[in-house]
Design a protein around this motif. Structure first.
Motif, mmCIF file in Angstrom:
data_model
loop_
_atom_site.group_PDB
_atom_site.id
_atom_site.type_symbol
_atom_site.label_atom_id
_atom_site.label_comp_id
_atom_site.label_asym_id
_atom_site.label_seq_id
_atom_site.Cartn_x
_atom_site.Cartn_y
_atom_site.Cartn_z
ATOM 1 N N LEU A 89 -10.813 23.660 64.780
ATOM 2 C CA LEU A 89 -10.999 23.600 63.330
ATOM 3 C C LEU A 89 -12.402 23.136 62.955
ATOM 4 C CD1 LEU A 89 -7.566 22.207 62.114
ATOM 5 C CD2 LEU A 89 -8.549 24.451 61.600
ATOM 6 N N GLU A 90 -13.007 22.273 63.767
ATOM 7 C CA GLU A 90 -14.389 21.862 63.501
ATOM 8 C C GLU A 90 -15.312 23.083 63.514
ATOM 9 O OE1 GLU A 90 -16.243 18.252 65.182
ATOM 10 O OE2 GLU A 90 -14.319 17.965 66.202
ATOM 11 N N ALA A 91 -15.136 23.921 64.521
ATOM 12 C CA ALA A 91 -15.960 25.131 64.596
ATOM 13 C C ALA A 91 -15.627 26.083 63.453
ATOM 14 C CB ALA A 91 -15.758 25.816 65.942
ATOM 15 N N TYR A 92 -14.354 26.190 63.121
ATOM 16 C CA TYR A 92 -13.939 27.056 62.015
ATOM 17 C C TYR A 92 -14.570 26.605 60.704
ATOM 18 C CZ TYR A 92 -10.917 29.419 58.654
ATOM 19 O OH TYR A 92 -10.453 30.173 57.598
ATOM 20 N N ARG A 93 -14.524 25.300 60.447
ATOM 21 C CA ARG A 93 -15.097 24.780 59.203
ATOM 22 C C ARG A 93 -16.612 24.965 59.153
ATOM 23 N NH1 ARG A 93 -10.745 20.737 59.763
ATOM 24 N NH2 ARG A 93 -12.101 19.471 61.077
ATOM 25 N N ALA A 94 -17.229 25.105 60.316
ATOM 26 C CA ALA A 94 -18.670 25.359 60.376
ATOM 27 C C ALA A 94 -19.002 26.843 60.243
ATOM 28 C CB ALA A 94 -19.245 24.815 61.680
ATOM 29 N N GLY A 95 -17.967 27.686 60.078
ATOM 30 C CA GLY A 95 -18.190 29.105 59.829
ATOM 31 C C GLY A 95 -17.808 30.044 60.953
ATOM 32 N N GLN A 96 -17.400 29.517 62.112
ATOM 33 C CA GLN A 96 -17.037 30.368 63.237
ATOM 34 C C GLN A 96 -15.689 31.043 62.987
ATOM 35 O OE1 GLN A 96 -18.857 31.235 65.736
ATOM 36 N NE2 GLN A 96 -17.346 32.313 66.965
ATOM 37 N N HIS A 129 -0.986 27.424 64.472
ATOM 38 C CA HIS A 129 -1.446 26.197 63.826
ATOM 39 C C HIS A 129 -2.869 26.316 63.289
ATOM 40 C CE1 HIS A 129 2.120 24.242 65.385
ATOM 41 N NE2 HIS A 129 1.841 24.752 66.577
ATOM 42 N N LEU A 130 -3.411 27.513 63.307
ATOM 43 C CA LEU A 130 -4.798 27.727 62.905
ATOM 44 C C LEU A 130 -4.876 28.809 61.831
ATOM 45 C CD1 LEU A 130 -6.215 27.443 66.498
ATOM 46 C CD2 LEU A 130 -6.917 25.979 64.588
ATOM 47 N N PRO A 131 -5.987 28.883 61.092
ATOM 48 C CA PRO A 131 -6.081 29.831 59.971
ATOM 49 C C PRO A 131 -5.855 31.283 60.394
ATOM 50 C CG PRO A 131 -7.820 28.190 59.822
ATOM 51 C CD PRO A 131 -7.162 27.979 61.147
ATOM 52 N N ASP A 132 -5.257 32.034 59.491
ATOM 53 C CA ASP A 132 -4.897 33.424 59.780
ATOM 54 C C ASP A 132 -6.099 34.346 59.915
ATOM 55 O OD1 ASP A 132 -2.213 32.781 59.746
ATOM 56 O OD2 ASP A 132 -1.917 33.393 57.665
ATOM 57 N N ASP A 133 -7.256 33.951 59.365
ATOM 58 C CA ASP A 133 -8.403 34.850 59.425
ATOM 59 C C ASP A 133 -9.238 34.674 60.692
ATOM 60 O OD1 ASP A 133 -9.320 32.366 58.567
ATOM 61 O OD2 ASP A 133 -10.912 33.221 57.317
ATOM 62 N N ILE A 134 -8.771 33.857 61.624
ATOM 63 C CA ILE A 134 -9.432 33.790 62.933
ATOM 64 C C ILE A 134 -9.220 35.118 63.653
ATOM 65 C CG2 ILE A 134 -9.157 32.819 65.254
ATOM 66 C CD1 ILE A 134 -8.962 30.082 64.001
ATOM 67 N N ALA A 185 3.444 39.043 74.143
ATOM 68 C CA ALA A 185 3.084 37.815 73.436
ATOM 69 C C ALA A 185 1.643 37.835 72.957
ATOM 70 C CB ALA A 185 3.310 36.603 74.346
ATOM 71 N N VAL A 186 0.773 38.479 73.711
ATOM 72 C CA VAL A 186 -0.664 38.452 73.408
ATOM 73 C C VAL A 186 -1.060 39.559 72.435
ATOM 74 C CG1 VAL A 186 -2.965 38.806 74.437
ATOM 75 C CG2 VAL A 186 -1.309 37.303 75.552
ATOM 76 N N ARG A 187 -0.549 40.756 72.639
ATOM 77 C CA ARG A 187 -1.007 41.932 71.891
ATOM 78 C C ARG A 187 -0.964 41.754 70.368
ATOM 79 N NH1 ARG A 187 1.910 46.541 74.267
ATOM 80 N NH2 ARG A 187 3.646 45.525 73.238
ATOM 81 N N PRO A 188 0.078 41.167 69.772
ATOM 82 C CA PRO A 188 0.097 41.070 68.308
ATOM 83 C C PRO A 188 -0.886 40.044 67.747
ATOM 84 C CG PRO A 188 2.308 40.811 69.256
ATOM 85 C CD PRO A 188 1.333 40.684 70.366
ATOM 86 N N ARG A 189 -1.452 39.207 68.622
ATOM 87 C CA ARG A 189 -2.249 38.088 68.137
ATOM 88 C C ARG A 189 -3.749 38.292 68.258
ATOM 89 N NH1 ARG A 189 2.566 35.739 70.073
ATOM 90 N NH2 ARG A 189 3.367 34.094 68.685
ATOM 91 N N VAL A 190 -4.192 39.333 68.946
ATOM 92 C CA VAL A 190 -5.621 39.427 69.245
ATOM 93 C C VAL A 190 -6.279 40.610 68.547
ATOM 94 C CG1 VAL A 190 -5.315 38.290 71.475
ATOM 95 C CG2 VAL A 190 -5.313 40.785 71.379
ATOM 96 N N ALA A 191 -7.578 40.444 68.333
ATOM 97 C CA ALA A 191 -8.390 41.518 67.779
ATOM 98 C C ALA A 191 -9.010 42.375 68.872
ATOM 99 C CB ALA A 191 -9.507 40.930 66.909
#
Length: 221
Positions: free
Chosen positions: A42-49, A66-71, A86-92
């Motif tokens: 979340l620290e990295a996310y809040r910094a824009g990552q 437990h993390l933002p949906d736009d990751i 388990a992995v396929r629906p979660r990754v870009a």
């Protein structure tokens, strides 16, 4: 601390890109979160990552809710076929397509996110990935399985001298050039980590995977 380190890594990427006559916007930084806590991410996310990479399916499955949906999650480790659902629906993006059987499993259900072919560029027996001379066969099988193949990925042999990775990065770029076609542009090269990402950018990386330089030394255990 994480925000400052992230800024430093982005500045180093930009400098390396400009040094090689490239647009820094053409390089994506994936922050590698193996063994990192939700708060560190979340620290990295809040910094824009926004692009984060996981090596292990169980960590991705545990952390993502437990993390933002736009990751934008990237799976960058070896993937067992039984973990695909388990992995396929979660990754870009899957960085580590390393076998024909995995290609078929990844493409067995829609939507299947894009993939990168993992190449064992140093031909090291302990590493996963297609041998350079077998990459074309794996690429063809992935396309036949209906996958969107976006490029290649590699991890060069580990050395004390980051400059020693340069020939391997060049070899991966040359391999990609030889496989590219109008119908299969293979726009991405995922190569370069904490110790050598600047050299990777100079040699054409479009994605670098950096953990320690952002989050500090990985926790023991």
């Amino acid at each position: 601390m994480v925000a400052a380190a992230l800024t430093s890594v982005l500045e180093r990427i930009a400098t390396s890109a400009r040094r090689s006559g490239r647009d820094p916007d053409g390089v994506t930084l994936v922050a590698v979160t193996k063994a990192r806590t939700i708060e560190e991410i979340l620290e990295a996310y809040r910094a824009g990552q926004r692009d984060f990479g996981e090596n292990r399916a169980q960590e991705l499955v545990a952390k993502a809710p437990h993390l933002p949906d736009d990751i934008r999650w990237h799976f960058i480790g070896h993937l067992q076929r039984n973990k695909v659902p388990a992995v396929r629906p979660r990754v870009a993006l899957l960085h580590s397509l390393d076998s024909i059987r995995l290609a078929r499993s990844w493409g067995a259900a829609a939507p299947a996110p894009p993939v990168l072919i993992e190449v064992n560029i140093g031909e090291e027996p302990q590493k996963h990935g297609a041998a350079p001379e077998a990459t074309a066969e794996l690429l063809a099988a992935a396309v036949a399985a209906g996958l969107d193949v976006a490029g290649l990925m590699a991890i060069p042999p580990v050395t004390d001298d980051p400059e020693a990775a340069r020939p391997y990065f060049r070899a991966l770029a040359a391999l990609s050039d030889g496989l590219r076609s109008p119908h299969l542009p293979l726009p991405h090269l995922s190569m370069g980590m904490t110790d050598d990402f600047e050299i990777a950018v100079e040699e054409g990386a479009t994605i670098v995977r950096v953990g320690r330089a952002i989050f500090g030394p990985r926790p023991a255990g």
